[in-house]
Motif scaffolding. Structure first.
Motif, PDB file in Angstrom:
ATOM      1  N   HIS A 118       0.816  -1.216   0.000  1.00 49.89           N
ATOM      2  CA  HIS A 118       0.000   0.000   0.000  1.00 49.89           C
ATOM      3  C   HIS A 118       0.851   1.268   0.000  1.00 49.89           C
ATOM      4  O   HIS A 118       0.485   2.262  -0.629  1.00 49.89           O
ATOM      5  N   PHE A 119       1.982   1.241   0.682  1.00 47.89           N
ATOM      6  CA  PHE A 119       2.864   2.407   0.617  1.00 47.89           C
ATOM      7  C   PHE A 119       3.493   2.536  -0.767  1.00 47.89           C
ATOM      8  O   PHE A 119       3.715   3.646  -1.247  1.00 47.89           O
ATOM      9  N   ALA A 120       3.765   1.416  -1.430  1.00 47.90           N
ATOM     10  CA  ALA A 120       4.316   1.486  -2.791  1.00 47.90           C
ATOM     11  C   ALA A 120       3.321   2.144  -3.739  1.00 47.90           C
ATOM     12  O   ALA A 120       3.678   3.062  -4.497  1.00 47.90           O
ATOM     13  N   ILE A 121       2.079   1.706  -3.704  1.00 47.56           N
ATOM     14  CA  ILE A 121       1.063   2.306  -4.573  1.00 47.56           C
ATOM     15  C   ILE A 121       0.848   3.768  -4.195  1.00 47.56           C
ATOM     16  O   ILE A 121       0.780   4.643  -5.066  1.00 47.56           O
ATOM     17  N   SER A 122       0.744   4.044  -2.900  1.00 45.36           N
ATOM     18  CA  SER A 122       0.493   5.413  -2.448  1.00 45.36           C
ATOM     19  C   SER A 122       1.597   6.369  -2.891  1.00 45.36           C
ATOM     20  O   SER A 122       1.327   7.453  -3.408  1.00 45.36           O
ATOM     21  N   PHE A 123       2.844   5.977  -2.685  1.00 41.96           N
ATOM     22  CA  PHE A 123       3.935   6.892  -3.024  1.00 41.96           C
ATOM     23  C   PHE A 123       4.202   6.954  -4.518  1.00 41.96           C
ATOM     24  O   PHE A 123       4.719   7.955  -5.010  1.00 41.96           O
ATOM     25  N   LEU A 124       3.801   5.948  -5.260  1.00 44.77           N
ATOM     26  CA  LEU A 124       3.819   6.085  -6.719  1.00 44.77           C
ATOM     27  C   LEU A 124       2.817   7.160  -7.132  1.00 44.77           C
ATOM     28  O   LEU A 124       3.151   8.070  -7.900  1.00 44.77           O
ATOM     29  N   LEU A 125       1.603   7.086  -6.597  1.00 44.60           N
ATOM     30  CA  LEU A 125       0.581   8.095  -6.928  1.00 44.60           C
ATOM     31  C   LEU A 125       1.010   9.487  -6.480  1.00 44.60           C
ATOM     32  O   LEU A 125       0.808  10.471  -7.199  1.00 44.60           O
ATOM     33  N   ILE A 126       1.613   9.564  -5.303  1.00 46.48           N
ATOM     34  CA  ILE A 126       2.102  10.853  -4.810  1.00 46.48           C
ATOM     35  C   ILE A 126       3.166  11.400  -5.750  1.00 46.48           C
ATOM     36  O   ILE A 126       3.137  12.581  -6.117  1.00 46.48           O
ATOM     37  N   SER A 127       4.095  10.551  -6.168  1.00 40.57           N
ATOM     38  CA  SER A 127       5.164  11.028  -7.051  1.00 40.57           C
ATOM     39  C   SER A 127       4.624  11.464  -8.406  1.00 40.57           C
ATOM     40  O   SER A 127       5.175  12.368  -9.031  1.00 40.57           O
ATOM     41  N   LEU A 128       3.546  10.858  -8.857  1.00 43.77           N
ATOM     42  CA  LEU A 128       2.972  11.212 -10.158  1.00 43.77           C
ATOM     43  C   LEU A 128       2.136  12.489 -10.107  1.00 43.77           C
ATOM     44  O   LEU A 128       2.132  13.268 -11.057  1.00 43.77           O
ATOM     45  N   TYR A 129       1.414  12.706  -9.003  1.00 41.46           N
ATOM     46  CA  TYR A 129       0.403  13.758  -8.983  1.00 41.46           C
ATOM     47  C   TYR A 129       0.625  14.883  -7.980  1.00 41.46           C
ATOM     48  O   TYR A 129      -0.172  15.823  -7.933  1.00 41.46           O
ATOM     49  N   TYR A 130       1.667  14.826  -7.188  1.00 39.70           N
ATOM     50  CA  TYR A 130       1.845  15.831  -6.138  1.00 39.70           C
ATOM     51  C   TYR A 130       1.953  17.252  -6.689  1.00 39.70           C
ATOM     52  O   TYR A 130       1.417  18.185  -6.090  1.00 39.70           O
ATOM     53  N   LYS A 131       2.614  17.436  -7.809  1.00 39.03           N
ATOM     54  CA  LYS A 131       2.740  18.782  -8.383  1.00 39.03           C
ATOM     55  C   LYS A 131       1.380  19.368  -8.735  1.00 39.03           C
ATOM     56  O   LYS A 131       1.159  20.567  -8.597  1.00 39.03           O
ATOM     57  N   GLN A 132       0.463  18.529  -9.203  1.00 34.14           N
ATOM     58  CA  GLN A 132      -0.870  18.992  -9.591  1.00 34.14           C
ATOM     59  C   GLN A 132      -1.814  19.119  -8.405  1.00 34.14           C
ATOM     60  O   GLN A 132      -2.610  20.044  -8.345  1.00 34.14           O
ATOM     61  N   TRP A 133      -1.750  18.151  -7.522  1.00 31.52           N
ATOM     62  CA  TRP A 133      -2.694  18.079  -6.406  1.00 31.52           C
ATOM     63  C   TRP A 133      -1.946  17.822  -5.106  1.00 31.52           C
ATOM     64  O   TRP A 133      -1.634  16.682  -4.763  1.00 31.52           O
ATOM     65  N   LYS A 134      -1.681  18.860  -4.356  1.00 29.11           N
ATOM     66  CA  LYS A 134      -0.945  18.721  -3.089  1.00 29.11           C
ATOM     67  C   LYS A 134      -1.698  17.838  -2.088  1.00 29.11           C
ATOM     68  O   LYS A 134      -1.086  17.166  -1.267  1.00 29.11           O
ATOM     69  N   TRP A 135      -3.016  17.818  -2.172  1.00 25.04           N
ATOM     70  CA  TRP A 135      -3.833  17.053  -1.242  1.00 25.04           C
ATOM     71  C   TRP A 135      -3.651  15.544  -1.402  1.00 25.04           C
ATOM     72  O   TRP A 135      -4.070  14.763  -0.554  1.00 25.04           O
ATOM     73  N   ILE A 136      -3.029  15.124  -2.509  1.00 20.62           N
ATOM     74  CA  ILE A 136      -2.871  13.677  -2.718  1.00 20.62           C
ATOM     75  C   ILE A 136      -1.934  13.063  -1.678  1.00 20.62           C
ATOM     76  O   ILE A 136      -2.077  11.898  -1.321  1.00 20.62           O
ATOM     77  N   PHE A 137      -0.981  13.865  -1.175  1.00 29.26           N
ATOM     78  CA  PHE A 137      -0.054  13.317  -0.174  1.00 29.26           C
ATOM     79  C   PHE A 137      -0.790  12.881   1.090  1.00 29.26           C
ATOM     80  O   PHE A 137      -0.687  11.708   1.482  1.00 29.26           O
ATOM     81  N   PRO A 138      -1.543  13.760   1.761  1.00 36.24           N
ATOM     82  CA  PRO A 138      -2.212  13.287   2.984  1.00 36.24           C
ATOM     83  C   PRO A 138      -3.243  12.195   2.698  1.00 36.24           C
ATOM     84  O   PRO A 138      -3.404  11.271   3.510  1.00 36.24           O
ATOM     85  N   LEU A 139      -3.920  12.272   1.563  1.00 37.50           N
ATOM     86  CA  LEU A 139      -4.935  11.267   1.243  1.00 37.50           C
ATOM     87  C   LEU A 139      -4.304   9.884   1.066  1.00 37.50           C
ATOM     88  O   LEU A 139      -4.737   8.911   1.680  1.00 37.50           O
ATOM     89  N   CYS A 140      -3.272   9.793   0.246  1.00 34.59           N
ATOM     90  CA  CYS A 140      -2.619   8.502  -0.002  1.00 34.59           C
ATOM     91  C   CYS A 140      -1.870   8.005   1.226  1.00 34.59           C
ATOM     92  O   CYS A 140      -1.886   6.804   1.521  1.00 34.59           O
ATOM     93  N   PHE A 141      -1.221   8.914   1.943  1.00 31.19           N
ATOM     94  CA  PHE A 141      -0.510   8.504   3.154  1.00 31.19           C
ATOM     95  C   PHE A 141      -1.500   7.957   4.176  1.00 31.19           C
ATOM     96  O   PHE A 141      -1.247   6.918   4.806  1.00 31.19           O
ATOM     97  N   LEU A 142      -2.624   8.632   4.353  1.00 26.46           N
ATOM     98  CA  LEU A 142      -3.635   8.175   5.307  1.00 26.46           C
ATOM     99  C   LEU A 142      -4.162   6.800   4.924  1.00 26.46           C
ATOM    100  O   LEU A 142      -4.356   5.932   5.781  1.00 26.46           O
ATOM    101  N   TRP A 143      -4.401   6.580   3.639  1.00 24.06           N
ATOM    102  CA  TRP A 143      -4.877   5.281   3.156  1.00 24.06           C
ATOM    103  C   TRP A 143      -3.885   4.180   3.528  1.00 24.06           C
ATOM    104  O   TRP A 143      -4.250   3.178   4.134  1.00 24.06           O
ATOM    105  N   ALA A 144      -2.617   4.369   3.173  1.00 27.01           N
ATOM    106  CA  ALA A 144      -1.598   3.355   3.468  1.00 27.01           C
ATOM    107  C   ALA A 144      -1.426   3.180   4.978  1.00 27.01           C
ATOM    108  O   ALA A 144      -1.271   2.056   5.471  1.00 27.01           O
ATOM    109  N   PHE A 145      -1.472   4.281   5.711  1.00 25.55           N
ATOM    110  CA  PHE A 145      -1.320   4.215   7.167  1.00 25.55           C
ATOM    111  C   PHE A 145      -2.471   3.437   7.804  1.00 25.55           C
ATOM    112  O   PHE A 145      -2.253   2.597   8.690  1.00 25.55           O
TER     113      PHE A 145
END
Length: 191
Positions: A118-145
Motif C-alpha cells: 500500500h505504501f508502494a502504490i500510495s507513493f507512486l501516486l504521490i510522485s505522479l500527482y503531487y505537483k498537480q494536487w498537493k492534497w494527494i499526499f495526505p490522502l494517499c498517506f492516510l490510506w496506506a497508514f
C-alpha cells in the motif's frame, strides 16, 4: 540495542492491540486490511487512468502493478523468509496476551506485505500527482497508514513490521515513479 528496540516494539504493539481499542475499531479494522474492501479504490484508479489518458492509461495501470509486484515479491519472497520473524499471533510466548481479530496466517511477520504494497502504490501516486494536487499526499498517506495500522490492531503484525514495510514500499513507489517519468511519462506533461 536490539533487545531495547524489540521491547519498545512489543510495548507499542500491546498498546495498539490491547489498550487503544473499542467496539467500533474492532469492527472497522478487519475491514480496512481486507483487500476486497478497497476494490472501489482500485476500480476508481483504473477508470480515472483510462478516462484521463485513454490508451496511455494502461501504462499507468502497468506502473501501479509494477510497484505492487516489486513490493509484494520483495517483502513476501525475499525479506520475510530471510528474517523469519514470527507474527505476534503465532508467537507462543504471546499466546493469551493478544487479541487476534482475523485469521493469523502462516507466513512470517517482518516486513508487512500489506504495508509495503500500500505504501508502494500510495507513493507512486504521490510522485505522479503531487505537483498537480498537493492534497494527494495526505490522502494517499492516510490510506496506506490505515491499512498498515489495522495490521497491528488485529494482531497479525508488530509496529516495526509496519515501519519496515512502509519504508520498503515508499522507496519502491518513489523509484517506480521516477521510472515512469524516465521511460514513459504519461503524467506531468505528455498525455
Amino acid at each position: 540495542m536490539i533487545e531495547t528496540l524489540t521491547q519498545l516494539d512489543k510495548s507499542l504493539f500491546f498498546l495498539i492491540n490491547g489498550e487503544w481499542t473499542n467496539s467500533f475499531l474492532d469492527w472497522i479494522m478487519p475491514l480496512l486490511r481486507d483487500k476486497y474492501f478497497w476494490t472501489p479504490v482500485y476500480i476508481f484508479l483504473i477508470v480515472f487512468f483510462l478516462s484521463q489518458y485513454k490508451w496511455k492509461g494502461f501504462a499507468l495501470i502497468g506502473f501501479v502493478l509494477l510497484a505492487f509486484g516489486i513490493a509484494d515479491f520483495t517483502s513476501a519472497s525475499i525479506i520475510k523468509p530471510f528474517v523469519e520473524r514470527l507474527r505476534p499471533c503465532n508467537d507462543l510466548d504471546l499466546a493469551g496476551q493478544i487479541r487476534v481479530l482475523v485469521d493469523c496466517g502462516t507466513g512470517f511477520s517482518f516486513v508487512s506485505s500489506h504495508a509495503s504494497n500500500h505504501f508502494a502504490i500510495s507513493f507512486l501516486l504521490i510522485s505522479l500527482y503531487y505537483k498537480q494536487w498537493k492534497w494527494i499526499f495526505p490522502l494517499c498517506f492516510l490510506w496506506a497508514f490505515m491499512v498498515s495500522y489495522a495490521q497491528v490492531y488485529v494482531g497479525v503484525h508488530f509496529p516495526l513490521d509496519i515501519l519496515g514495510g512502509a519504508i520498503l514500499g515508499t522507496t519502491i513507489g518513489l523509484l517506480v515513479g521516477k521510472l515512469e517519468k524516465l521511460i514513459y511519462p504519461v503524467v506531468d506533461g505528455v498525455r
